[in-house]
Design an enzyme around this catalytic site. Structure first.
Site, PDB file in Angstrom:
ATOM      1  N   SER A  46      39.337 -46.524  -0.355  1.00 24.09           N
ATOM      2  CA  SER A  46      40.374 -46.854   0.625  1.00 24.09           C
ATOM      3  C   SER A  46      40.372 -48.304   1.086  1.00 24.09           C
ATOM      4  O   SER A  46      41.412 -48.831   1.457  1.00 24.09           O
ATOM      5  CB  SER A  46      40.291 -45.937   1.840  1.00 24.09           C
ATOM      6  OG  SER A  46      39.180 -46.250   2.636  1.00 24.09           O
ATOM      7  N   LYS A  90      38.354 -48.701   8.405  1.00 21.49           N
ATOM      8  CA  LYS A  90      39.734 -49.140   8.150  1.00 21.49           C
ATOM      9  C   LYS A  90      39.969 -50.482   8.842  1.00 21.49           C
ATOM     10  O   LYS A  90      39.174 -50.935   9.646  1.00 21.49           O
ATOM     11  CB  LYS A  90      40.750 -48.127   8.701  1.00 21.49           C
ATOM     12  CG  LYS A  90      40.600 -46.712   8.190  1.00 21.49           C
ATOM     13  CD  LYS A  90      40.937 -46.572   6.736  1.00 21.49           C
ATOM     14  CE  LYS A  90      40.722 -45.124   6.294  1.00 21.49           C
ATOM     15  NZ  LYS A  90      40.700 -44.990   4.871  1.00 21.49           N
TER      16      LYS A  90
END
Length: 182
Positions: A46, A90
């Site tokens: 990710s 993230k």
């Protein structure tokens, strides 16, 4: 008092002193890990190419988010809003009050919408994009690899309280040692 009793008292006193030193050390270690900084292993696609697929060891500082000093561009460690047993890494795209935009649809580009037109969204480069304002007290987080990331595009804005820390630097692998770029 016998020599044996005196010796046992001396040994017991030394054991208690060493146990106290160990207890102080463990308390210091806990406070450092929970409130100042800690290391963490992150892996997965990710955040590629910023972070390696096979894994990176990062130093995460745990002071900035408590002082409100994280913002767009910062890479953060967050308790997953979907599964609280997991921690995710993230990048913050927007904070409370910011407008964010992202492609709408499966795989971030629903062809039926681009052919038929967008309903309530804006058409940008042939794809529908949704614009929304991040609510106060929340952040919008996304992985750098939009095709392999489950993030705010899937579960929406994340409460600020789920931020566990801000990535300070990468310490492993050695060739990647240093700060994480914005």
């Amino acid at each position: 008092m016998s020599l044996v009793t005196a010796r046992w008292k001396s040994i017991a006193k030394e054991a208690v002193e060493r146990a106290a030193i160990m207890a102080r050390f463990l308390c210091l270690l806990h406070v450092t890990d929970a409130y100042l900084f800690s290391s963490t292993l992150v892996y997965g696609p990710s955040m590629f190419p910023t972070l390696n697929l096979a894994g990176d060891v990062l130093i995460v500082e745990r002071v900035s988010h408590r002082r409100g000093k994280v913002g767009p561009g910062d890479v953060v460690l967050v308790k997953s809003p979907v599964d609280p047993r997991k921690t995710i890494t993230k990048r913050i795209i927007g904070v409370g009050g910011d407008w964010v935009t992202f492609p709408v649809g499966p795989g971030n580009g629903d062809r039926s919408r681009s052919v038929m037109g967008c309903l309530g969204e804006a058409m940008i480069r042939g794809h529908c994009h949704l614009f929304l304002r991040v609510p106060k007290g929340h952040v919008w987080i996304q992985g750098d690899n939009m095709y392999a990331s489950t993030d705010s595009r899937n579960f929406g804005p994340v409460p600020y309280g789920l931020i566990l820390g801000k990535v300070f630097c990468r310490v492993w692998p050695p060739e990647g040692f240093g700060s994480i770029s914005h």
